[in-house]
Design an enzyme around this catalytic site. Structure first.
Site, PDB file in Angstrom:
ATOM      1  CD  GLU A 162      -9.260   2.461 -15.545  1.00 31.50           C
ATOM      2  OE1 GLU A 162      -8.208   2.552 -14.873  1.00 31.50           O
ATOM      3  OE2 GLU A 162     -10.332   3.010 -15.228  1.00 31.50           O
ATOM      4  CB  SER A 433     -15.227  -2.546  31.741  1.00 35.70           C
ATOM      5  OG  SER A 433     -14.788  -1.366  32.382  1.00 35.70           O
TER       6      SER A 433
END
Length: 758
Positions: A162, A433
């Site tokens: 990292e 609906s």
């Protein structure tokens, strides 16, 4: 004779005789004094202005000439002149850029309040409704595993992968960023990230994952802010504790416990490499999701250790030959979507507590019913597996509530490991609906309509928009209840035109729909986007006899010592009437007709009346069924994340079928209650596809008989009395601490049939 006033000198020009005074003024005053004095005052003012402007201009000109003469001494010639010009331009644009970036970063700095570190240290243990522990959320800072006890090979693996220069840079690794840019340019894509470990921590703590220039600027400023306020070791510890590691875990220690069943103190090099590989993409490289990908990523981490010079090839050889093997998590069913939602509610509740309240760890009892949750998970997975390809649907979401708002189950997607995005609470989709009950209810509340009011199903155009029914035909003069049963679009549009769309929006919001409802011509047909939770909440008002509903996952919060902190019954919002009872007695039978005679027949349940509504949107992108009994309310959606159309899937097909399976299981072993307005009406026999559908069979799970509210209340009173007795005399009652509580005991041994569900 000298007729010049005041003896003015004619040579000066200032005393020139003005024009003659008008005869009328001469006659009135006998002399021209006032008129002439006014003219002199105006001339003096004009002269002063001219003189001031002229003298000011002269002074400015002299100053400019002096400054120019002074700067001539420093005039550069040749290359030096060009270098000076470039430096000046660079400083100018640099200042402009710095001001712009600071303006972009100011909103992020607002998150860095004095208690930002403490505010993030929330730790919660969750229980289901019966008191059984179901999971944890949150992080404790520096109170689990100190940085000194982390294995050295784990820290090296993280840094090598990292941020290799973590202890050398000031929060932004300029050299690492340039190296990443060059590497990505050669590869023709993004193969290496340029963010430092501190920048990643800033993103995890304060920002989102959006890929924008604004976020990167904020990230850089916040990284500098973190480096100024924390030491390198504190930043590294926070990073190891706060990063999401997949599988619903945060922090390396939680990930080690989840994936390998051990503390982070005890992980070997192969396991450390697999954990370090999760930071880049936990959902992609989580070993319980894709073990080959996790092992390949771990091998990359081992390469990084050698390349960075942290280890030799001989030291990592054993880890390559014997890759890590995670514990089997296939049989573990953690309600992660539910826990994420509950954790968000806990954080909101904690924000309302007094600022002097220092406790950050809580034991939280939720409304989750683990059996209904398992039923919902199983039913959705079975539906996607069996019919997903046929219908072209890959995702689904569902919420099950009791009419009072207690959330019994929540499914936010088909696989939490692949995506933690909660489609039940955060995905906005058109309801189609299934939005029409709000339209019909608003119409009934005007007093101008009843279920038997005759309406005309015929063509209608609003401007150049002419909606049509699903079958592209018209029924003519029909009762209002028939129009809803057949889900006729033209009637819903005509009702909205007659009563006003604003009235519909106001009612939907009053019923609990939180999403913004844009008022458009297609609003009554479900064009405005809502969430599954919105629909479940809104329909709960129908099941709750018209009273407002607050959907809640949290029932009670306590400290680890058992001290009550928050209770929904005591501290939650109190219900109020939203829909009059007489209107409920009209709209609920209309929605029951949808299930028994209309598009929702596949949602019928044995032995109990059901009311609800299907929903299908344009191009079949979304399919819904939302329904309820007197016991439970359920909303379910099927579709695709990328909005691609399904293969003509309607709400009355897969959604209604899946809803029926979940609800049939949930209604086992309880006193069945019809929705309000349907009491005493006969329950029709199931026939056709509904009768032939096989019941949901979940291995090892049987629907327990649920306690009545009165029984549960009595047990809670007994539990509270026991806790008070233990607190009063801990010596004599110490043995009671190890005994199961009355609620846990009641959950373990099902009670006799009771008159109602809790």
């Amino acid at each position: 004779m000298n007729d010049r006033p005041n003896g003015e000198d004619p040579a000066s020009g200032a005393g020139t005789t003005p024009p003659s005074t008008p005869p009328e003024l001469e006659g009135r005053s006998g002399r021209a004094g006032p008129w002439r004095r006014l003219r002199h005052v105006l001339l003096e003012i004009d002269s002063w202005i001219d003189s001031t402007i002229f003298s000011s201009g002269s002074r400015l000109r002299n100053a400019a000439e002096s400054y120019s003469a002074f700067t001539e001494r420093f005039n550069l010639q040749g290359p030096a002149r060009w270098a000076g010009s470039l430096a000046s331009e660079a400083m100018t644009w640099g200042a402009v850029g710095a001001v712009l970036m600071l303006a972009l970063a100011l909103p992020a700095f607002q998150e860095t309040s004095a208690d930002w570190l403490k505010r993030a240290d929330l730790s919660v243990v969750f229980q289901d409704r019966y008191g059984n522990i179901i999971g944890e959320r949150g992080i404790r800072h520096n109170d689990t595993v100190p940085l000194e006890e982390f294995p050295d090979h784990l820290i090296k693996a993280v840094l090598a992968t990292e941020d290799r220069r973590f202890y050398e840079h000031f929060g932004i690794d300029v050299m690492g960023t340039l190296r990443a840019v060059a590497t990505n340019a050669r590869a023709g894509g993004v193969v290496q990230g340029g963010s430092s470990l501190t920048q990643q921590l800033a993103k995890n703590l304060f920002l989102s994952n959006e890929r924008t220039l604004e976020r990167k600027i904020k990230e850089a400023f916040l990284a500098l802010w973190l480096e100024f306020h924390l030491s390198k070791n504190q930043i590294l510890k926070l990073y190891l504790d706060r990063a999401y590691m997949g599988g619903g875990t945060f922090g390396v220690d939680a990930a080690a416990q989840y994936y390998f069943g051990k503390s982070v103190r005890d992980v070997n090099l192969a396991e450390a490499a697999m954990l370090a590989g999760l930071f880049k993409a936990p959902s992609k490289y989580a070993p319980h999701v894709n073990l080959p990908a996790a092992r390949a990523r771990a091998n990359v981490v081992l390469d990084n250790l050698v390349t960075a010079g942290f280890m030799t090839e001989g030291q990592v050889f054993g880890a390559r030959r014997n890759p890590a093997t995670p514990v089997d998590r296939k049989q573990e069913d953690t309600p992660d979507y539910y826990l994420d939602y509950a954790f968000d509610q806990v954080k909101k509740i904690v924000d309302t507590l007094p600022k002097t309240y220092a406790e950050r760890s809580f034991l939280v009892r939720t409304a989750l019913d683990p059996n209904i949750q398992k039923a919902a998970d199983t039913a959705i997975q079975d539906s996607i597996r069996q019919f997903g390809k046929d219908y072209g649907a890959s995702q689904s979401a569902m919420v099950v509530l009791e009419p009072n708002g207690s959330i019994r189950a929540m499914v936010g997607g088909t696989d939490y490991g692949e995506s933690q995005f909660n489609r039940a609470t955060d995905a906005l989709r058109q309801p189609g609906s299934s939005f029409k009950p709000y339209v019909y209810t608003a119409a009934l509340m005007t007093g101008k309509y009843t279920p038997q009011t005759i309406v005309v199903d015929g063509p209608i155009c609003i401007g150049n928009w002419c909606p049509q029914n699903y079958g592209r035909s018209y029924a003519g003069r029909i009762p209002l209840i028939t129009a809803l049963t057949r889900s006729l679009n033209t009637v819903a549009v005509k009702l909205a035109e007659a009563i006003g769309r604003g009235r519909i929006v106001d009612l939907a919001h009053a019923m609990g729909v939180k999403s913004e409802l844009k008022i458009t011509r297609a609003l009554p047909l479900g064009a405005a986007e809502v969430t599954v939770m919105d629909q479940a909440t809104g329909y709960s008002v129908f099941a709750n006899d018209g009273m407002s509903v607050d959907p809640h996952a949290i029932v009670e919060m306590r400290t680890p010592a058992g001290e009550p902190v928050w209770s929904y019954d005591r501290d939650g919002p109190k219900p109020h009437r939203v829909i009059p009872q007489d209107i409920i007695r009209e709209i609920v039978p209309m929605m029951n007709s949808v299930v028994e005679n209309g598009t929702g027949r596949r949602a019928m349940l044995p032995g109990v009346k059901v009311a609800g509504k299907t929903g299908t949107t344009n191009a079949y992108r979304d399919a819904w069924f939302v329904g309820y009994t007197g016991n439970y309310v359920g909303a379910i959606w099927f579709g695709n994340d990328d909005y691609t159309p399904t293969k003509k899937m309607t709400g009355g097909s897969l959604p209604a079928m899946t809803w029926q399976k979940v609800m049939a299981f949930a209604h086992q072993g309880i006193d069945l209650k019809p929705p309000p307005g349907l009491e005493g009406l006969p329950v029709p026999k199931l026939d056709g596809a509904v009768a032939e559908a096989s019941p949901l069979n979940i291995e090892g799970v049987k629907r327990p008989i649920t306690l009545s509210p009165r029984s549960a209340s009595r047990l809670i009173e007994i539990e509270r009395a026991m806790r008070e007795a233990i607190a009063a005399d801990p010596g004599r009652t110490s043995a009671a601490l190890d005994a199961p509580g009355p609620i846990e005991s009641a959950a373990a041994a099902p009670a006799a049939p009771s008159p109602a569900a809790n």
